[in-house]
Design an enzyme around this catalytic site. Structure first.
Site, PDB file in Angstrom:
ATOM      1  N   LYS A  13      -0.801  -8.800 -15.121  1.00  0.00           N
ATOM      2  CA  LYS A  13       0.609  -8.986 -14.765  1.00  0.00           C
ATOM      3  C   LYS A  13       0.745  -9.537 -13.346  1.00  0.00           C
ATOM      4  CE  LYS A  13       1.193  -4.323 -13.306  1.00  0.00           C
ATOM      5  NZ  LYS A  13       1.982  -3.481 -12.494  1.00  0.00           N
ATOM      6  N   ARG A  88       8.039   4.080 -11.430  1.00  0.00           N
ATOM      7  CA  ARG A  88       6.887   4.630 -12.133  1.00  0.00           C
ATOM      8  C   ARG A  88       7.270   5.777 -13.056  1.00  0.00           C
ATOM      9  NH1 ARG A  88       2.072   2.714 -10.540  1.00  0.00           N
ATOM     10  NH2 ARG A  88       1.929   1.803  -8.457  1.00  0.00           N
ATOM     11  N   ARG A 127     -16.299  -6.369 -15.040  1.00  0.00           N
ATOM     12  CA  ARG A 127     -16.114  -7.183 -13.851  1.00  0.00           C
ATOM     13  C   ARG A 127     -17.344  -7.123 -12.944  1.00  0.00           C
ATOM     14  NH1 ARG A 127     -11.180  -4.878 -10.953  1.00  0.00           N
ATOM     15  NH2 ARG A 127      -9.861  -5.773 -12.572  1.00  0.00           N
ATOM     16  N   ARG A 162     -18.327  -2.675  -9.005  1.00  0.00           N
ATOM     17  CA  ARG A 162     -17.635  -1.626  -8.242  1.00  0.00           C
ATOM     18  C   ARG A 162     -17.811  -0.275  -8.907  1.00  0.00           C
ATOM     19  NH1 ARG A 162     -11.518  -3.159  -7.076  1.00  0.00           N
ATOM     20  NH2 ARG A 162     -11.451  -0.976  -7.725  1.00  0.00           N
ATOM     21  N   ARG A 173      -7.915   6.159 -15.558  1.00  0.00           N
ATOM     22  CA  ARG A 173      -6.858   5.370 -14.905  1.00  0.00           C
ATOM     23  C   ARG A 173      -5.890   4.820 -15.945  1.00  0.00           C
ATOM     24  NH1 ARG A 173     -10.541   1.727 -11.458  1.00  0.00           N
ATOM     25  NH2 ARG A 173      -9.263  -0.070 -11.986  1.00  0.00           N
TER      26      ARG A 173
END
Ligand SMILES: [Zn+2]
Length: 318
Positions: A13, A88, A127, A162, A173
């Site tokens: 997004k 949120r 990633r 990471r 998450r």
């Protein structure tokens, strides 16, 4: 276009937001940026925010909303804005709606960039970043793997993963995101403002779908609504003699006898059906009314254009 963006980490997004900013020339309003800027500038709200952060607390919704409101008053936000990362939760969404109603700038679109959880998992856990800071190339072992595993195509350095991109961390998450966002999706759907775009495919394909939503669905709707409001404003001139004159001018000269109540409603003349008046009214009553005469005091108090601020803006609405 006044837009709230919803989408999980890894949904892309952010990329869509950048494209929207360019195409429509509207700012993205990020509460993180606002907080940093306000703290750096030492504004009232910035000091409040800093006090909270220094105390290890969350910055209150009031402070954040105040910052958003300030930001919206800048000229570049006149044609709209993109809110990302706020709201949120439902209370924040409600408070945001109330604030935007006072400004007569209601949200027009809640855009959800929707991507399946398993795809998000691969996007994030796959990633890999070139460890050579000067290069910084980014790969994904599932979607855009380097030619030789673990090595950067461009500079040959090792690729790094990471540590917080591991599967368990990412899954939790995403769960947190899901828990936060699901109620917002329901909330905006109930308002008829939710649109969903599939966040898979090329960036340009996704953006094409986003702009179709805006051009084909939301813009005509927004135009129809403001036309209807304008028409309602014209066609309903029983008391609106004062209306054209704007709240300040109108509220005082307005006949004391009859026109008291309407005066209090000023902020939401006819265009916006939401009545933002109740709170200020109460306050006014408390201050103005000595004690015994609560009821009689109400009317005169209500007349005070406690709402000065919001009313003039209402006119500028787009
Ligand atoms: Zn590299």
């Amino acid at each position: 276009m006044r837009i709230v963006l919803l989408g999980a980490p890894g949904s892309g997004k952010g990329t869509q937001s950048k494209l929207l900013i360019e195409k429509y020339n509207i700012p993205q309003i990020s509460t993180g940026d606002l907080l940093r800027a306000a703290v750096a500038a030492g504004s009232d709200l910035g000091r409040k925010a800093k006090a909270a952060m220094d105390a290890g607390q969350l910055v209150s919704d009031d402070v954040v909303l105040g910052m958003i409101q300030e930001r919206l008053s800048k000229p570049d936000a006149r044609a709209g804005f993109i809110l990302d990362g706020f709201p949120r939760n439902i209370p924040q969404a409600q408070a945001l709606d109330a604030m935007l109603a006072r400004l007569s700038q209601p949200l027009q679109l809640a855009l959800l960039v929707d991507v399946d959880t398993e795809v998000l998992m691969k996007r994030i856990t796959g990633r890999r970043t070139c460890s050579n800071a000067a290069c910084g190339a980014i790969y994904n072992i599932y979607f855009s793997a380097p030619k030789s595993p673990g090595k950067c195509d461009k500079c040959g350095s090792n690729l790094a993963h990471r540590s917080d991109d591991n599967e368990n961390t990412v899954r939790s998450r995403l769960q947190v995101y899901e828990q936060q966002t699901a109620p917002l999706v329901t909330y905006y759907k109930a308002q008829g403002k939710l649109r969903t775009v599939r966040g898979t495919g090329s960036v340009n394909e996704i953006f094409k779908n986003v702009t179709d939503i805006i051009e084909v669905q939301m813009r005509p709707l927004a135009a129809a609504m403001s036309a209807a409001q304008a028409a309602a404003a014209k066609n309903a001139p029983p008391k609106p003699a004062k209306k054209p004159a704007a709240a300040k001018a109108a509220a005082k000269p307005a006949a004391k006898p009859a026109a008291k109540k309407p005066a209090a409603k000023k902020p939401a003349p006819k265009k916006a059906k939401k009545k933002a008046a109740p709170k200020p009214k109460k306050k006014a009553v408390k201050k103005a009314a000595p004690k015994k005469a609560k009821k009689p005091a109400k009317k005169p108090a209500a007349k005070k254009p406690a709402k000065k601020k919001s009313a003039p803006k209402a006119k500028k609405k787009k």
